[in-house]
Enzyme design. Structure first.
Site, short mmCIF file in Angstrom:
data_model
loop_
_atom_site.label_atom_id
_atom_site.label_comp_id
_atom_site.label_asym_id
_atom_site.label_seq_id
_atom_site.Cartn_x
_atom_site.Cartn_y
_atom_site.Cartn_z
CB THR A 15 -113.42 -20.06 43.60
OG1 THR A 15 -112.22 -19.66 42.95
CG2 THR A 15 -113.35 -21.53 43.98
CB THR B 83 -100.69 -22.84 41.26
OG1 THR B 83 -99.36 -23.25 41.43
CG2 THR B 83 -101.28 -22.52 42.59
#
Lengths: 414, 414
Positions: free
Chosen positions: B164, B201
């Site tokens: 991203t 995460t």
């Protein structure tokens, strides 16, 4: 920093009031040479009579020397005549020499105003790990009594002297009627970085002319601290130095306050309001901040759960960056709610930004991005989170994360 | 992102290795239309045989739809044939429709490669709260099989498709000798913001040709996750989406690995190294980061205490800003140590920045500021904290806090 709107009719805001408004108090400040600029860096508040005193201190394991000295002074008999504060140097992690310096600073000011040393409290804020320039402290402490006064200007000198990276001074004053007497409660504070209290991570000073014992004052101070100073965060860091000290002169002439007094609640509410104004002013003036962010959590399983969630949201760097960018990125808010370690029903969460509903029962709601942008550009942003579980509620305050926060903290010491 | 220096002789780094190096795996990626640019946004790893599978997932209460789907797939029989991943949209907080979309995405790719749906895992990363563009997903899933290959380029397409705000792809590959057979362990990961795992995460994908059961693989994955991915933080936020999935084809032909196997430790060490490289690459590529920061805590009362302290230091915005500014502000390090909520003796702490001693037995040590400045300007900064209490130790990784972090996160969604 203007005071916030009146929230309760049990007290009256005193416009232009400061720490010298309560009867019996003088204050002052000067430049003694600790700061590289000519800004004030040494200040004091003095009470003309022995004042009942109370203190709340940092929970950081590495407590700075002045914390020890102030605990020592208040611990003697619960009374103070004065507090002396320097900015520019925290006198923290300075070992035995630092402790001796803090005691010498206390003695120097006690001698200057003619009281015993254990009637004086000491507070410091600034760089960690450097020894105090004691020549500057000694000469400053000797010159300070001549600067003391009860005028607004003298109080202003004090408020300026306790600032570090703060952009504005912080003060508040209210009056409360107790036993038909007018009691004043006032305060001053500083703090714009390393603010994430597990108790009272800033410097805060409260003066009042209420008649109240040290123990009752300590109880009230602890109670309001948990709702005010302990609910703000600028960057999640807890300082080694910070403290909140209250002094009560008793000169208002009311019957001595205690929880059994019929006006106790009014006094506590006035104290809470003063501390809330000071705490919110610290959050709004957070290092590099462009706005105050308020997080209201409702519907939690307990007030404690709501507090933990509110502090997680207000402490999220992603939420803080989004608010700076006026980006209605509620996904980051719910991500913070979900990692707070508290009971949350993932199906029942409502989120509003001001009046703009963005999530209802955990489902996105289409909203007008332009309206949201305008709202988020304002100088105060309120994030409402309703968990719809029970009645637990809490409010936390913080600020946005900006380029200037990074600039200030990348270059603070050098 | 180069791999780090060899730390153990039980494995060999495979230069140019990637997720397709272990026998049996192909990978690929393409642009299906979820990202506004033409960058890849859909990728997959496929195994030619049913692979033993294991997964570690976010602890955030709000788990995104793909987490549920992947748990469902792995939960069926501990096996996977493929994982499909999209970037540009997290499919989180998207309710019933989001869940249906994630299941449809799984089915679409299962159909495209001719396996049953429960043999496919799904992962998503990107914006929260917006529905997936299913037209793009459907056409992309149908086109993806033609892109699959075992070449380095095909693996590169996959690595690019999962990014991203990452600036660089992250991959690692080692080989381990087990039962005289060469076993490969490889991985790819993404993640540069909202990184503060209470487990995993980020998105991480591990492939290996080791013969190992699902349960043993799960145990090894959990063990190394706690030492690697769970020890990195970029900004303290824990995502709703992130997962680490491992697939083992068994084609290396070793005897099935379990904790009782004589080479178990070598396998786990190889897996740990791959995950450490991927985790450190995520920290170094943290949003806006200019350098990797490593915090080594020693002498704590337990490994758990050391972990908590290391993560508090690495997560401190003040420490991170100081590192960005190349400011040897060890006061902020000790302030973070002191608020970690762990046993610390305030009199016995040593702090070094690289080889530069700044604090010994909690007392400041005079050091050469120029030397410290040069060290802190480097692309890797190691902060050593020794509590001198007991043998507890831990290492955490993070990055500096920069203007670019704020810029990226102030404007991410808009």
């Amino acid at each position: 920093m203007g005071q916030e709107a009146l929230k309760d009719t049990s007290f009256t805001i005193v416009e232009g009031g400061s720490v010298t408004t309560p009867q019996g108090f003088t204050a002052g400040g000067l430049h003694c040479g600790l700061k590289k600029t000519t800004r004030h860096d040494l200040g004091a508040i003095v009470c003309e009579v022995p004042a009942a005193a109370a203190g709340v201190y940092t929970t950081n394991i590495f407590q700075a020397a002045p914390i020890k000295v102030t605990k020592d002074s208040i611990g003697q008999d619960g009374q103070l005549r004065a507090i002396i504060v320097n900015s520019g140097n925290a006198n923290a992690c300075t070992g035995q020499q630092g402790e001796e310096d803090a005691y010498e600073m206390r003695q120097a000011f006690a001698t200057a105003i003619g009281v015993s040393a254990d009637q004086v409290a000491v507070a410091s804020t600034g760089v960690i790990g450097e020894l105090l320039k004691m020549e500057a402290i000694r000469s400053g402490a000797a010159s300070l009594p001549a600067k003391l006064g009860s005028s607004y200007e003298a109080a202003d000198d004090f408020c300026q002297a306790i600032l570090t990276t703060d952009l504005v001074k912080k003060e508040a004053c209210v009056s409360v009627t107790i036993d038909g007497k007018t009691v004043h409660i006032a305060g001053a504070s500083k703090g714009s970085g390393m603010i994430h209290p597990n108790m009272a991570t800033m410097l805060g000073f409260v003066t009042t002319d209420a008649a109240i014992g040290s123990e009752a004052l300590q109880g009230a101070l602890r109670q309001v601290t948990d709702l005010t100073f302990n609910m703000i965060t600028v960057d999640g860091d807890t300082s080694t130095n910070d403290m909140l000290v209250a002094m009560a002169s008793g000169l208002a002439g009311n019957n001595e306050l205690s929880p059994a007094h019929p006006d106790w609640a009014a006094f506590v509410e006035g104290l809470r309001y003063v501390c809330e104004v000071l705490a919110k002013a610290i959050a709004r003036d957070g290092e590099g901040a462009t706005k105050l962010v308020e997080v209201q959590v409702r519907g939690a399983v307990s007030d404690e759960a709501a507090q933990a969630i509110a502090k997680t949201v207000i402490g999220s760097s992603l939420v803080k960056s989004a608010v700076f960018g006026a980006d209605a990125n509620w996904g980051r808010i719910i991500a913070a709610v979900g990692r707070a370690g508290q009971p949350v029903n993932p199906e029942t969460v409502d989120i509003r930004l001001g009046d703009i509903v963005t999530l209802a029962q955990s489902r996105p709601v289409v909203f007008d991005e332009e309206v949201a942008l305008e709202y988020l550009k304002g100088d105060t942003v309120v994030i409402h989170v309703d968990l719809n579980m029970d009645n637990g509620a809490a409010t936390a305050w913080g600020c946005d994360l900006t380029y200037d926060y990074v600039r200030i903290n990348a270059a603070y010491r050098t």
